[in-house]
Design a protein around this motif. Structure first.
Motif, short mmCIF file in Angstrom:
data_model
loop_
_atom_site.label_atom_id
_atom_site.label_comp_id
_atom_site.label_asym_id
_atom_site.label_seq_id
_atom_site.Cartn_x
_atom_site.Cartn_y
_atom_site.Cartn_z
N MET A 1 43.08 25.01 75.37
CA MET A 1 44.10 24.02 74.99
C MET A 1 43.62 23.22 73.79
O MET A 1 42.47 22.80 73.73
CB MET A 1 44.35 23.08 76.18
N ALA A 2 44.50 23.04 72.82
CA ALA A 2 44.14 22.28 71.62
C ALA A 2 44.01 20.81 71.97
O ALA A 2 44.99 20.17 72.37
CB ALA A 2 45.21 22.49 70.55
N GLU A 3 42.81 20.28 71.88
CA GLU A 3 42.60 18.87 72.17
C GLU A 3 43.05 18.02 70.99
O GLU A 3 42.98 18.46 69.85
CB GLU A 3 41.12 18.61 72.46
N TYR A 12 50.34 10.13 66.05
CA TYR A 12 51.53 10.51 66.82
C TYR A 12 51.87 9.51 67.93
O TYR A 12 52.62 9.84 68.86
CB TYR A 12 51.35 11.91 67.41
N ALA A 13 51.34 8.29 67.81
CA ALA A 13 51.48 7.30 68.90
C ALA A 13 52.93 7.08 69.32
O ALA A 13 53.24 7.03 70.51
CB ALA A 13 50.84 5.98 68.47
N ASP A 22 54.67 13.47 75.40
CA ASP A 22 53.44 13.20 76.15
C ASP A 22 52.24 13.91 75.50
O ASP A 22 52.37 14.62 74.52
CB ASP A 22 53.62 13.64 77.61
N LEU A 23 51.06 13.70 76.05
CA LEU A 23 49.85 14.29 75.47
C LEU A 23 49.89 15.82 75.50
O LEU A 23 49.53 16.49 74.53
CB LEU A 23 48.62 13.83 76.27
N GLU A 24 50.36 16.34 76.61
CA GLU A 24 50.39 17.80 76.73
C GLU A 24 51.36 18.40 75.71
O GLU A 24 51.08 19.43 75.10
CB GLU A 24 50.80 18.18 78.15
N GLY A 25 52.50 17.74 75.53
CA GLY A 25 53.48 18.24 74.57
C GLY A 25 52.94 18.18 73.14
O GLY A 25 53.14 19.12 72.35
N GLN A 26 52.24 17.11 72.82
CA GLN A 26 51.68 17.01 71.47
C GLN A 26 50.66 18.13 71.23
O GLN A 26 50.60 18.69 70.14
CB GLN A 26 51.03 15.63 71.28
N ALA A 27 49.89 18.45 72.26
CA ALA A 27 48.93 19.56 72.13
C ALA A 27 49.68 20.89 71.98
O ALA A 27 49.25 21.78 71.24
CB ALA A 27 48.01 19.59 73.34
#
Ligand code: ZN
Length: 251
Positions: A1-3, A12-13, A22-27
């Protein structure tokens, strides 16, 4: 997974706080690879918004030069860019705006011959071509590759857009073209275009692309037709046609 790096978390705040991202979506966006075919009125805003949103891999294919008549709606370009290749200039603008992206700008025309190379390692294709034949080629080559794509078209004050799933279970562009009344055949050069209308279509395509990359539900096989002047719109369910020259003889 791309951190995500600290710089990416800061950049991207505003987007990250959306439950849709969310964090997962941004990754997921960071891992996303799109091909944008055309770097004109549709392609420039699509590329800028997808780059802005953090889509990690953006390939652009366009073999045209920037002309003065492009500037009213292709806002990524300046007077100093006239005469240069659109792909080159747009690629530089994207890289300047977001150095964390892999931008792959190619001065090449998308067609049946160039498609296999251009579609390599791509998750989603965005049509920004202003050409019926190009859309038919995109439909056929992405179907062969099992890839989804998002079409967009705009002339005068009206626009239309639709997304097609990789397997074309909800119909394909060839199914739509069989319904001749719904298809824009002539382009902006002949009929004219109001600048913001092409932007409206491009941003709808951009939202569909982000939804797909984020794993959200996408209205496959639904064509929306909008007249921006009157504000009226209607939706058409394309659906796979039994006599379709492309998708039905391969299902
Ligand atoms: Zn079809």
């Amino acid at each position: 997974m791309a951190e995500l790096t600290d710089a990416e978390l800061a950049r991207y705040a505003r987007q990250l706080i959306l439950p849709e991202v969310d964090l997962e979506g941004q990754a997921r966006l960071k891992r996303g690879r799109v091909l944008i075919i055309g770097a004109g009125g549709l392609g420039t805003p699509i590329a800028q918004y997808l780059a802005g949103a953090g889509v990690g891999g953006i390939r652009i294919a366009d073999n045209d030069h920037i002309e003065l008549s492009n500037l009213p709606r292709q806002l990524a370009y300046t007077e100093q860019d006239v005469g240069q290749f659109k792909a080159d200039v747009l690629g530089r603008r994207l890289a300047d705006g977001n150095s964390g992206l892999a931008v792959d700008a190619r001065v090449i025309r998308f067609d049946i011959g160039s498609a296999p190379t251009l579609l390599e390692d791509i998750d989603l294709v965005l049509d920004a071509t202003d050409s019926l034949q190009a859309r038919l080629d995109i439909d056929r080559t992405t179907f062969t590759a099992g890839l989804p794509w998002v079409m967009g078209a705009a002339v005068r004050t009206s626009g239309q857009w639709a997304a097609f799933d990789g397997r074309r279970e909800q119909g394909c562009y060839h199914c739509l073209v069989a319904d001749a009344d719904q298809v824009q055949r002539a382009g902006c050069a002949e009929l004219g275009i109001l600048g913001p209308v092409v932007g409206l279509v491009a941003l709808q395509q951009s939202v569909l692309a982000l939804k797909y990359l984020l794993g959200a539900s996408v209205p496959w096989g639904q064509l929306r037709v909008l007249d921006a002047w009157s504000g009226e719109h209607h939706d058409i369910t394309i659906g796979a046609r039994k006599n379709c020259s492309m998708c039905q003889n391969q299902h």
